[in-house]
Design an enzyme around this catalytic site. Sequence first.
Site, PDB file in Angstrom:
ATOM      1  N   SER A  99       8.131   5.345  -1.556  1.00  0.00           N
ATOM      2  CA  SER A  99       8.175   4.438  -0.511  1.00  0.00           C
ATOM      3  C   SER A  99       9.912   3.794  -0.008  1.00  0.00           C
ATOM      4  O   SER A  99      10.026   3.451   0.717  1.00  0.00           O
ATOM      5  CB  SER A  99       7.407   3.741  -0.557  1.00  0.00           C
ATOM      6  OG  SER A  99       7.483   2.815  -1.219  1.00  0.00           O
ATOM      7  N   ASP A 111       7.834  -6.424   3.391  1.00  0.00           N
ATOM      8  CA  ASP A 111       6.398  -6.572   3.655  1.00  0.00           C
ATOM      9  C   ASP A 111       5.837  -7.200   1.675  1.00  0.00           C
ATOM     10  O   ASP A 111       7.012  -7.265   1.427  1.00  0.00           O
ATOM     11  CB  ASP A 111       5.716  -4.921   4.187  1.00  0.00           C
ATOM     12  CG  ASP A 111       6.119  -4.097   3.268  1.00  0.00           C
ATOM     13  OD1 ASP A 111       6.283  -3.859   2.282  1.00  0.00           O
ATOM     14  OD2 ASP A 111       5.796  -2.857   3.656  1.00  0.00           O
ATOM     15  N   HIS A 145       8.144  -3.960  -0.039  1.00  0.00           N
ATOM     16  CA  HIS A 145       9.621  -3.331   0.365  1.00  0.00           C
ATOM     17  C   HIS A 145      10.833  -4.446   0.787  1.00  0.00           C
ATOM     18  O   HIS A 145      10.471  -5.074   1.429  1.00  0.00           O
ATOM     19  CB  HIS A 145       9.523  -2.363   1.045  1.00  0.00           C
ATOM     20  CG  HIS A 145       8.413  -1.433   1.001  1.00  0.00           C
ATOM     21  ND1 HIS A 145       6.701  -1.437   1.344  1.00  0.00           N
ATOM     22  CD2 HIS A 145       8.270  -0.302   0.407  1.00  0.00           C
ATOM     23  CE1 HIS A 145       6.307  -0.380   0.880  1.00  0.00           C
ATOM     24  NE2 HIS A 145       6.589   0.060   0.367  1.00  0.00           N
TER      25      HIS A 145
END
Length: 351
Positions: free
Chosen positions: A41, A320, A323
């Site tokens: 991610s 978040d 990340h």
Amino acid sequence: MENKLTLWFMQFLIVGVSLNLKAQIVSAEPKFPCYFVFGDSLVDNGNNNNLNTTAKVNYLPYGIDFPQGPTGRFTNGRNIADLIGELLGFENYIPPFANSRNQDVFTGVNYGSGAAGILDESGYKTGAVISLNKQLSNHRVVISRIATLLGGEKVAKEYLSKCLYTVAIGNNDYLNNYYLPQYYSSSSLYTPEQFAALLIRQYSKQLRKLYEYGARKVAVFALGQLGCCPAEVALYGSNGSSCVESINNAAKIFNDKLKPLVDHLNYLLADANFIYTNTATDSYGNITVLSGSCCALSDIGQCLPDAVTCNNRDEYMFWDGFHPTEAGHLLSAKKAYSEMSPLFTNLVDVE
Ligand SMILES: *[C@@H]1O[C@H](CO)[C@@H](O)[C@H](O)[C@H]1NC(C)=O
Ligand SMILES: *[C@@H]1O[C@H](CO)[C@@H](O)[C@H](O)[C@H]1NC(C)=O
Ligand SMILES: *[C@@H]1O[C@H](CO)[C@@H](O)[C@H](O)[C@H]1NC(C)=O
């Protein structure tokens, strides 16, 4: 004397020509003709959007600072792959594999997938995931396209040898595997030392496969301070420090094995130029908030849909639960860019 003068003059000419060429390349062309991105991610730019997974974020406030809005990037703006591409001089962002068209493949493809790991089973609890093995299969598909367009595998390999490759993976083998004991048995089967060794054995095979597919210039990213992610601190408690030290220690054990792996691959594989790339920095620029996330979190550590965000997003390290913000990504991208600079030097060989 005359001979010496001629020689000197010729040398002058050659230096002049090569400087000229260098100047041209720096100003007009990206540092590599193509850039292929593998990872999780931290680099995913939309590959998970059409998968049946909870690890997808094509909704606001993700992308709130990105020109096209939410795209599936796990941050507020550009991610580290976007920023490295910009630093290298690419005019456009490298497209996600999920919607890359034929002509795109020449400048590179981004295979990154949220929740993906070195092990196929890492992240399975979130749903479908494009593990590193699957990303390599997808790369094989792209290579076939390139071979068809260029007129053969041999020409394709020659072309692929000039590209830059970055591989940023391993985070989810910890966050979405080893440190989720309620879903994965790895932490009861292996000590952190044994688990890192298992990951490195698998990773070694995968990096060799990438080499067999024609890659020669490969930046292999070390793991960051995973124990400092707000979601991990919330889950495990930090015991007075600002991070979960046991998780950071496990990541360090992995990194300590990754470095010799990279050296070994360079020793073993002809013309290989693998670079161990540590993106950690000790200065944080304008970032003042190092713990805590910028948005309100769901129970899986993602921003809630349409969550209100902090106003000063450039001052937060974390977007978040897991990340970095774009500002955090920029710090890592600049560090990665300087660490991979040895890959730039042999581009203009005018011998
Ligand atoms: C998506 O995944 C969930 C959970 O694994 C499953 O229950 C559901 O049937 C899947 N949906 C589709 C369309 O495959
Ligand atoms: C917290 O710190 C104490 C004292 O250093 C240590 O014994 C304990 O194992 C730590 N707990 C965790 C969860 O790290
Ligand atoms: C830090 O903030 C200053 C003032 O707003 C700005 O000019 C500068 O570009 C920022 N630096 C970074 C790395 O974002």
